[in-house]
Design an enzyme around this catalytic site. Structure first.
Site, PDB file in Angstrom:
ATOM      1  CD  GLN A 171      35.658  10.139  38.819  1.00  0.00           C
ATOM      2  OE1 GLN A 171      36.343  11.145  38.687  1.00  0.00           O
ATOM      3  NE2 GLN A 171      34.599   9.917  38.086  1.00  0.00           N
ATOM      4  CD  GLU A 214      29.162   9.755  40.885  1.00  0.00           C
ATOM      5  OE1 GLU A 214      28.893   8.597  40.495  1.00  0.00           O
ATOM      6  OE2 GLU A 214      29.504  10.660  40.111  1.00  0.00           O
ATOM      7  CG  ASP A 251      34.694   7.078  35.334  1.00  0.00           C
ATOM      8  OD1 ASP A 251      35.671   7.273  34.572  1.00  0.00           O
ATOM      9  OD2 ASP A 251      33.860   7.964  35.616  1.00  0.00           O
ATOM     10  CD  GLU A 294      32.605   6.895  32.639  1.00  0.00           C
ATOM     11  OE1 GLU A 294      31.800   5.993  32.955  1.00  0.00           O
ATOM     12  OE2 GLU A 294      32.497   8.062  33.038  1.00  0.00           O
ATOM     13  CG  ASP A 321      32.573  11.349  31.571  1.00  0.00           C
ATOM     14  OD1 ASP A 321      31.992  12.340  31.120  1.00  0.00           O
ATOM     15  OD2 ASP A 321      32.758  11.210  32.809  1.00  0.00           O
ATOM     16  CE  LYS A 346      29.277  12.617  33.635  1.00  0.00           C
ATOM     17  NZ  LYS A 346      30.717  12.840  33.933  1.00  0.00           N
ATOM     18  NE  ARG A 375      29.146  15.862  35.590  1.00  0.00           N
ATOM     19  CZ  ARG A 375      29.952  16.515  34.758  1.00  0.00           C
ATOM     20  NH1 ARG A 375      29.473  17.074  33.660  1.00  0.00           N
ATOM     21  NH2 ARG A 375      31.255  16.601  34.980  1.00  0.00           N
ATOM     22  CB  SER A 376      30.402  13.742  41.461  1.00  0.00           C
ATOM     23  OG  SER A 376      30.965  14.928  40.955  1.00  0.00           O
ATOM     24  CE  LYS A 397      29.191   7.268  35.403  1.00  0.00           C
ATOM     25  NZ  LYS A 397      30.655   7.432  35.400  1.00  0.00           N
TER      26      LYS A 397
HETATM   27  P1  PGA Z   1      31.812  14.136  37.735  1.00  0.00           P
HETATM   28  O1  PGA Z   1      32.120  12.591  37.637  1.00  0.00           O
HETATM   29  O2  PGA Z   1      30.337  14.312  37.771  1.00  0.00           O
HETATM   30  O3  PGA Z   1      32.512  14.556  38.987  1.00  0.00           O
HETATM   31  O4  PGA Z   1      32.439  14.760  36.511  1.00  0.00           O
HETATM   32  C1  PGA Z   1      31.264  11.668  37.040  1.00  0.00           C
HETATM   33  C2  PGA Z   1      32.015  10.833  36.034  1.00  0.00           C
HETATM   34  O5  PGA Z   1      33.230  11.011  35.845  1.00  0.00           O
HETATM   35  O6  PGA Z   1      31.413  10.001  35.360  1.00  0.00           O
HETATM   36 ZN    ZN Z   2      33.441   9.555  34.096  1.00  0.00          ZN
END
Ligand code: PGA
Ligand code: ZN
Length: 430
Positions: A171, A214, A251, A294, A321, A346, A375-376, A397
């Protein structure tokens, strides 16, 4: 009348950085204090997260947030009006009770978090304090060391491929400016690496304007490893010492390419057993200055997580995560079995600020590092920056050095550091 008593709660449907609906919420207190927050949303979500409520149907492709908004206006507002905004845990516990589901599936975690956040901000406003100060008390602020996104793939770069060119399976490849001595310097170094990486990729035919959710470059590459080697090369080009000035964080978000017991890299057309996959990651760690990993494995692959922790977690940060999902019970399972050594926090995974703070405190008490994370699908709000400082998380992050929903948080941290006029501390001074 207590000035901190909740007087009004009002929600509306707002949009996040992907243009998808989310919950905006405003709380006012009897003394006039006001708080306003917009709730973020993930895309590569774990299955153990608190449940956000979506409308279904035609509007916004089924992703509307009108039901969650109504849950705030018609149910939660009545339940929390009159409560003392200073007592966040009572407020959050009240909302949990009204919802009745441990994952807040009835009213929706997006509804509950909106009220939780807006109330915390209203209390800080009523007290005449910034949120971070209301949470941290006296003393100089502890700025978090950032983990900054450089090259992205997976769910965050979905649809960015072209013809035979595809984005990577893993990712995010990020940088951690280990040797920087101020938050501002951290960001400048990360910016330099991103610029250099974008330039290197542009020479290889990847349009540098093609950004992922992001703000990292959505890398078109022929192997996953190429994303890591590009960032490692970019460190050199940027004139920074790899592993000393700046380390690499990855990640993997392994949930996204796990299926039927194997880790499946579409780019390489490989299906790897857990042992083969860990061997692959271990090779990457040997070749590049990887200081943090991660979600190296699927969220429920506990036996292999134990193996990964022994094998990859020595002298390296191993973050859960999707694994922990900002859930106290899951974190405790990790702590007691020595799985991972750091947790991503989060707030929307947990659904309330109290739950998020409890996870962070339990992790710190157990010797795990804590990384507060956006978050994304995020928003122009910057409360996350205040949480990272106020909770003395140590790390944050937020994404890359561009796109306003990302820079809103960086700018807030730059402001807190500047306001402290040389008295701010930065976690983890190298
Ligand atoms: P997400 O990704 O906000 O799309 O879940 C962020 C992450 O995986 O850290
Ligand atoms: Zn993550």
């Amino acid at each position: 009348m207590n000035n901190n008593a909740v007087r009004t709660v009002r929600a509306w449907e707002a949009l996040d950085s992907r243009g998808l609906p989310t919950v905006g919420c405003k709380v006012t207190l009897a003394g006039g204090g006001q708080g306003r927050a917009i709730v973020p949303a993930g895309k590569s979500k774990g299955s153990h997260e608190a449940r956000e409520r979506r409308d279904g149907g035609e509007r916004y492709g089924g992703r509307g947030a009108r039901q969650a908004v109504a849950a705030v206006n018609d149910v939660l507002a009545g339940a929390v009006t009159g409560l003392d905004a200073e007592d966040q845990s009572e407020l959050d516990a009240t909302m949990e009770k009204v919802d009745g589901d441990p994952r807040l599936a009835n009213l929706g975690a997006n509804a509950v978090l909106g009220v939780s956040l807006a109330t915390a901000l209203a209390f800080a406003d009523q007290s005449g304090l910034p949120l971070w100060r209301a949470l941290a008390g006296d003393g100089p602020p502890l700025l978090p060391r950032p983990m900054v996104n450089v090259v992205s793939g997976g769910a965050h770069a979905e649809g960015r491929g072209a013809h035979s060119r595809r984005t990577i399976d893993i990712q995010d490849v990020l940088v951690v400016p280990l040797g920087a001595t101020s938050f501002a310097q951290c960001l400048e170094w990360a910016w330099r690496v991103r610029e250099a990486a974008a330039e290197l990729l542009a020479r290889a035919g990847v349009p540098s304007g093609l950004v992922a959710d992001e703000g990292g470059v959505a890398g078109w590459l022929t192997t996953n490893e190429a994303a890591i080697s590009t960032v490692a090369d970019a460190l050199q080009v940027a004139g920074l010492v790899p592993g000393q000035d700046v380390g690499i964080a990855i990640d993997l978000a392994a949930n996204q390419f796990y299926g039927d017991g194997t880790y499946n890299l579409a780019l390489e057309d490989e299906r790897l057993s857990p042992a083969e996959w860990l061997e692959r990651v271990s090779q990457w760690c040997n070749r590049y200055p990887v200081v943090s990993l991660e979600d190296v494995l699927h969220e429920d692959d506990w036996p292999n997580w134990g193996e990964a922790s022994r094998r990859l977690g020595q002298g390296r940060q191993l973050i859960g995560d999707d694994l922990f999902a900002t859930d106290l019970a899951r974190l405790k399972r990790g702590l007691s079995s020595g799985v991972a050594n750091a947790v991503l926090v989060k707030p929307d995974q947990a659904g309330t600020l109290s739950r998020s703070a409890a996870v962070l405190k339990a992790a710190q008490a157990g010797g795990y590092a804590t990384v507060v994370s956006a978050r994304s699908g995020d928003t122009e709000d910057y409360w996350l920056a205040d949480l990272a400082v106020g909770w003395r998380a140590g790390q944050v992050k937020v994404g890359s050095t561009q796109r306003s929903e990302r820079t809103a948080k960086w700018n807030r941290l730059l402001e807190i550091e500047a306001d402290a006029a040389g008295r701010a501390e930065l976690w983890w001074h190298a």
